[in-house]
Motif scaffolding. Sequence first.
Motif, PDB file in Angstrom:
ATOM      1  N   GLN A  76       0.832  -1.211   0.000  1.00  0.00           N
ATOM      2  CA  GLN A  76       0.000   0.000   0.000  1.00  0.00           C
ATOM      3  C   GLN A  76       0.862   1.255   0.000  1.00  0.00           C
ATOM      4  O   GLN A  76       0.578   2.222  -0.707  1.00  0.00           O
ATOM      5  CB  GLN A  76      -0.920   0.003   1.219  1.00  0.00           C
ATOM      6  CG  GLN A  76      -2.043  -1.026   1.165  1.00  0.00           C
ATOM      7  CD  GLN A  76      -2.843  -1.063   2.459  1.00  0.00           C
ATOM      8  OE1 GLN A  76      -2.680  -0.198   3.322  1.00  0.00           O
ATOM      9  NE2 GLN A  76      -3.696  -2.057   2.593  1.00  0.00           N
ATOM     10  N   LEU A  77       1.930   1.241   0.803  1.00  0.00           N
ATOM     11  CA  LEU A  77       2.818   2.395   0.875  1.00  0.00           C
ATOM     12  C   LEU A  77       3.481   2.670  -0.468  1.00  0.00           C
ATOM     13  O   LEU A  77       3.611   3.826  -0.887  1.00  0.00           O
ATOM     14  CB  LEU A  77       3.875   2.180   1.961  1.00  0.00           C
ATOM     15  CG  LEU A  77       3.364   2.228   3.404  1.00  0.00           C
ATOM     16  CD1 LEU A  77       4.430   1.716   4.363  1.00  0.00           C
ATOM     17  CD2 LEU A  77       2.953   3.651   3.789  1.00  0.00           C
TER      18      LEU A  77
ATOM     19  N   ARG B 292      10.014   5.519   0.618  1.00  0.00           N
ATOM     20  CA  ARG B 292      11.050   5.513   1.654  1.00  0.00           C
ATOM     21  C   ARG B 292      10.565   4.736   2.884  1.00  0.00           C
ATOM     22  O   ARG B 292      11.307   3.917   3.439  1.00  0.00           O
ATOM     23  CB  ARG B 292      11.397   6.950   2.035  1.00  0.00           C
ATOM     24  CG  ARG B 292      12.530   7.054   3.042  1.00  0.00           C
ATOM     25  CD  ARG B 292      12.930   8.496   3.265  1.00  0.00           C
ATOM     26  NE  ARG B 292      14.028   8.612   4.202  1.00  0.00           N
ATOM     27  CZ  ARG B 292      14.634   9.758   4.499  1.00  0.00           C
ATOM     28  NH1 ARG B 292      14.258  10.868   3.914  1.00  0.00           N
ATOM     29  NH2 ARG B 292      15.619   9.787   5.369  1.00  0.00           N
ATOM     30  N   THR B 293       9.332   5.004   3.308  1.00  0.00           N
ATOM     31  CA  THR B 293       8.781   4.275   4.450  1.00  0.00           C
ATOM     32  C   THR B 293       8.642   2.799   4.112  1.00  0.00           C
ATOM     33  O   THR B 293       8.944   1.927   4.941  1.00  0.00           O
ATOM     34  CB  THR B 293       7.402   4.848   4.855  1.00  0.00           C
ATOM     35  OG1 THR B 293       7.538   6.250   5.100  1.00  0.00           O
ATOM     36  CG2 THR B 293       6.871   4.173   6.106  1.00  0.00           C
ATOM     37  N   ALA B 294       8.195   2.499   2.890  1.00  0.00           N
ATOM     38  CA  ALA B 294       8.046   1.101   2.464  1.00  0.00           C
ATOM     39  C   ALA B 294       9.384   0.376   2.503  1.00  0.00           C
ATOM     40  O   ALA B 294       9.466  -0.786   2.935  1.00  0.00           O
ATOM     41  CB  ALA B 294       7.453   1.045   1.059  1.00  0.00           C
ATOM     42  N   GLU B 295      10.443   1.035   2.070  1.00  0.00           N
ATOM     43  CA  GLU B 295      11.776   0.417   2.079  1.00  0.00           C
ATOM     44  C   GLU B 295      12.263   0.176   3.504  1.00  0.00           C
ATOM     45  O   GLU B 295      12.872  -0.857   3.802  1.00  0.00           O
ATOM     46  CB  GLU B 295      12.754   1.310   1.311  1.00  0.00           C
ATOM     47  CG  GLU B 295      12.505   1.312  -0.201  1.00  0.00           C
ATOM     48  CD  GLU B 295      13.152   2.493  -0.904  1.00  0.00           C
ATOM     49  OE1 GLU B 295      13.859   3.279  -0.216  1.00  0.00           O
ATOM     50  OE2 GLU B 295      12.958   2.646  -2.117  1.00  0.00           O
TER      51      GLU B 295
ATOM     52  N   TYR C 125      10.333  -0.306   6.189  1.00  0.00           N
ATOM     53  CA  TYR C 125       9.544  -1.416   6.728  1.00  0.00           C
ATOM     54  C   TYR C 125      10.005  -2.754   6.143  1.00  0.00           C
ATOM     55  O   TYR C 125      10.005  -3.770   6.842  1.00  0.00           O
ATOM     56  CB  TYR C 125       8.057  -1.213   6.441  1.00  0.00           C
ATOM     57  CG  TYR C 125       7.391  -0.134   7.283  1.00  0.00           C
ATOM     58  CD1 TYR C 125       8.110   0.568   8.246  1.00  0.00           C
ATOM     59  CD2 TYR C 125       6.047   0.193   7.109  1.00  0.00           C
ATOM     60  CE1 TYR C 125       7.513   1.553   9.015  1.00  0.00           C
ATOM     61  CE2 TYR C 125       5.436   1.177   7.876  1.00  0.00           C
ATOM     62  CZ  TYR C 125       6.172   1.858   8.824  1.00  0.00           C
ATOM     63  OH  TYR C 125       5.566   2.825   9.584  1.00  0.00           O
ATOM     64  N   THR C 126      10.388  -2.759   4.886  1.00  0.00           N
ATOM     65  CA  THR C 126      10.884  -3.991   4.260  1.00  0.00           C
ATOM     66  C   THR C 126      12.160  -4.466   4.947  1.00  0.00           C
ATOM     67  O   THR C 126      12.332  -5.657   5.232  1.00  0.00           O
ATOM     68  CB  THR C 126      11.154  -3.770   2.755  1.00  0.00           C
ATOM     69  OG1 THR C 126       9.932  -3.392   2.112  1.00  0.00           O
ATOM     70  CG2 THR C 126      11.699  -5.031   2.109  1.00  0.00           C
ATOM     71  N   THR C 127      13.065  -3.523   5.247  1.00  0.00           N
ATOM     72  CA  THR C 127      14.328  -3.856   5.920  1.00  0.00           C
ATOM     73  C   THR C 127      14.073  -4.491   7.287  1.00  0.00           C
ATOM     74  O   THR C 127      14.641  -5.539   7.622  1.00  0.00           O
ATOM     75  CB  THR C 127      15.197  -2.594   6.081  1.00  0.00           C
ATOM     76  OG1 THR C 127      15.517  -2.078   4.787  1.00  0.00           O
ATOM     77  CG2 THR C 127      16.476  -2.913   6.831  1.00  0.00           C
TER      78      THR C 127
ATOM     79  N   ASN D  28      10.344   0.730  14.249  1.00  0.00           N
ATOM     80  CA  ASN D  28       9.639   0.478  12.992  1.00  0.00           C
ATOM     81  C   ASN D  28       8.725  -0.740  13.065  1.00  0.00           C
ATOM     82  O   ASN D  28       7.650  -0.735  12.460  1.00  0.00           O
ATOM     83  CB  ASN D  28      10.649   0.355  11.849  1.00  0.00           C
ATOM     84  CG  ASN D  28      11.173   1.708  11.421  1.00  0.00           C
ATOM     85  OD1 ASN D  28      10.463   2.483  10.792  1.00  0.00           O
ATOM     86  ND2 ASN D  28      12.415   2.008  11.782  1.00  0.00           N
ATOM     87  N   ILE D  29       9.138  -1.779  13.802  1.00  0.00           N
ATOM     88  CA  ILE D  29       8.222  -2.895  14.044  1.00  0.00           C
ATOM     89  C   ILE D  29       7.012  -2.382  14.828  1.00  0.00           C
ATOM     90  O   ILE D  29       5.859  -2.761  14.554  1.00  0.00           O
ATOM     91  CB  ILE D  29       8.924  -4.032  14.823  1.00  0.00           C
ATOM     92  CG1 ILE D  29       9.959  -4.728  13.939  1.00  0.00           C
ATOM     93  CG2 ILE D  29       7.907  -5.056  15.333  1.00  0.00           C
ATOM     94  CD1 ILE D  29       9.391  -5.558  12.813  1.00  0.00           C
TER      95      ILE D  29
END
Length: 400
Positions: free
Chosen positions: A119-120, A127-130, A132-134, A181-182
């Motif tokens: 969704q992000l 940037r937020t999606a990346e 959260y992926t990390t 972030n989690i």
Amino acid sequence: MATIKVKFRPSSISIKEGTVFYQIIHERMARQISAGYKLYASEWENLFSGQSVSEDMERSRYLSNLKQRIQEDTFRLERIISELEGKGYGYTSDDVVQLYRSALTTGGFFTFAGQLIDQLHQVGRHRTAETYTTVLNSFRRFRKNREVLIDSIDSELMMAYESYLKNTGLCPNSTSYYMRNIRAIYNRAVEKEITVQRFPFKHVYTGVDKTVKRAVPLDVIRKIKSLELTIRSSLDYARDMFMFSFYTRGMSFIDMAYLKKTDLSGGVLTYRRKKTGQRLLIKWEPVMQAIVDKYDTSETPYLLPVIRNHASDDRRQYRSVAHAVNTNLKAIGQKLGIPIPLTMYVARHAWASIAWSKNISLSVISEAMGHDSESTTRIYLASLDSTMIDKANHIILKPL
């Protein structure tokens, strides 16, 4: 038949984004579902009007995608209501809400986080999606890829994850980065009322320790500027990007990368921060123009030579160039004997600390850097060279 209303709740702080929520009304009983989408009140007023919502192309794309997500959500709700009506027996607004949430929570935390990341990306918050992926990949490694239900996220699990991170050699600020972030992902599930708040992060560290100084004084900035380098070499290019950031009050590299030629008009550079959406204006100076004139960007709409290829993913180009620039800046730092790793981030910290040393007020520095609050600016200034404090102490002690 149940009705659906899309509503907006503005933030109590005028410069911050408000939230979108859905109201389900059936037989005079109203229930709310948090959509988890954020935008400013002025943007909300024009979102469904057909008017241009934002002059900034990136922000306009975000709002366009957000509008599409809202339409998809309302279509999903309409379909749930239609199915309940078709069954021919009574239902409540709570039933609609429960079925909607069930559709979102198939699986567990990994599934929910993956959907959130998608969704992000769709609404342009890459940037937020990346980020959260990390952190999700790290959490997956900790769990050895075993899914965990959102309702099973508790303080014991988070303490175990924190121990895992520490055992990999991470410092407290780094473990805090993963935890924060989690927690942000978990809180999104709470916002959507997929789970109840159980405060699973209360026994782990989520603060920010005072970091090693990342600012350099003005004499070091002069040395960086005057260093003899081969013209238009990779080191020279990295130095130019660093100096442009410093000249523009510590502009972040992602904001530099997306600057358009149309953002410069009447001797003023206008841009909106990717991180906060705040609009900033900077008086255009000759030193900025000298860097722009040095590079040929005639084939692109961008002001600086960062994103060059229209056929390639712009975000990927930015990340690749940012990595190369920081690598080359570290090499420059080593040439000059600078005691800290030189990166683009140092330019931002340096501008703030030098401004502070020139007795520029905290409020002015905060506004110049586009910070949401002065407390953020204080974090930058907390790592100032202790020699300033030592000098102040010397002045106080001298008359004794």
